[in-house]
Design an enzyme around this catalytic site. Structure first.
Site, short mmCIF file in Angstrom:
data_model
loop_
_atom_site.label_atom_id
_atom_site.label_comp_id
_atom_site.label_asym_id
_atom_site.label_seq_id
_atom_site.Cartn_x
_atom_site.Cartn_y
_atom_site.Cartn_z
N CYS A 179 12.81 5.95 0.34
CA CYS A 179 11.39 5.94 -0.01
C CYS A 179 11.22 5.39 -1.43
O CYS A 179 12.01 5.73 -2.30
CB CYS A 179 10.87 7.37 0.07
SG CYS A 179 9.13 7.53 -0.28
N PRO A 180 10.27 4.53 -1.66
CA PRO A 180 9.19 4.09 -0.77
C PRO A 180 9.45 2.75 -0.08
O PRO A 180 8.54 2.18 0.51
CB PRO A 180 8.01 3.95 -1.74
CG PRO A 180 8.66 3.39 -2.98
CD PRO A 180 10.02 4.09 -3.05
#
Length: 75
Positions: free
Chosen positions: A14-15
């Site tokens: 992430c992200p």
């Protein structure tokens, strides 16, 4: 499930899977389906939130071995 486009985000955390999906969806037509393959366990909740926030439809999420597969329909 058939997809018009598939992106591989294995090994990314992430992200990055969300950012790559957002970029891929921007290049797709309304109603087309994107398949995202990820290894980040957090991607399950990340894609749920992404769909709610963007209006893209989260069609399906599955876990196969250590991989998480997400299908999104472009709004």
């Amino acid at each position: 499930m058939d997809a018009h486009k598939e992106i591989d985000t294995r090994g990314l955390n992430c992200p990055l899977p969300i950012l790559k999906a957002k970029k891929a969806l921007a290049d797709m037509a309304t109603g087309q389906v994107l398949k995202v393959v990820a290894t980040d366990p957090g991607s399950m909740r990340d894609f749920q939130a992404f769909a709610r926030q963007t209006g893209n439809e989260l069609l399906e999420q599955t876990t196969v071995n250590e991989e998480f597969v997400h299908f999104l329909r472009r709004r």
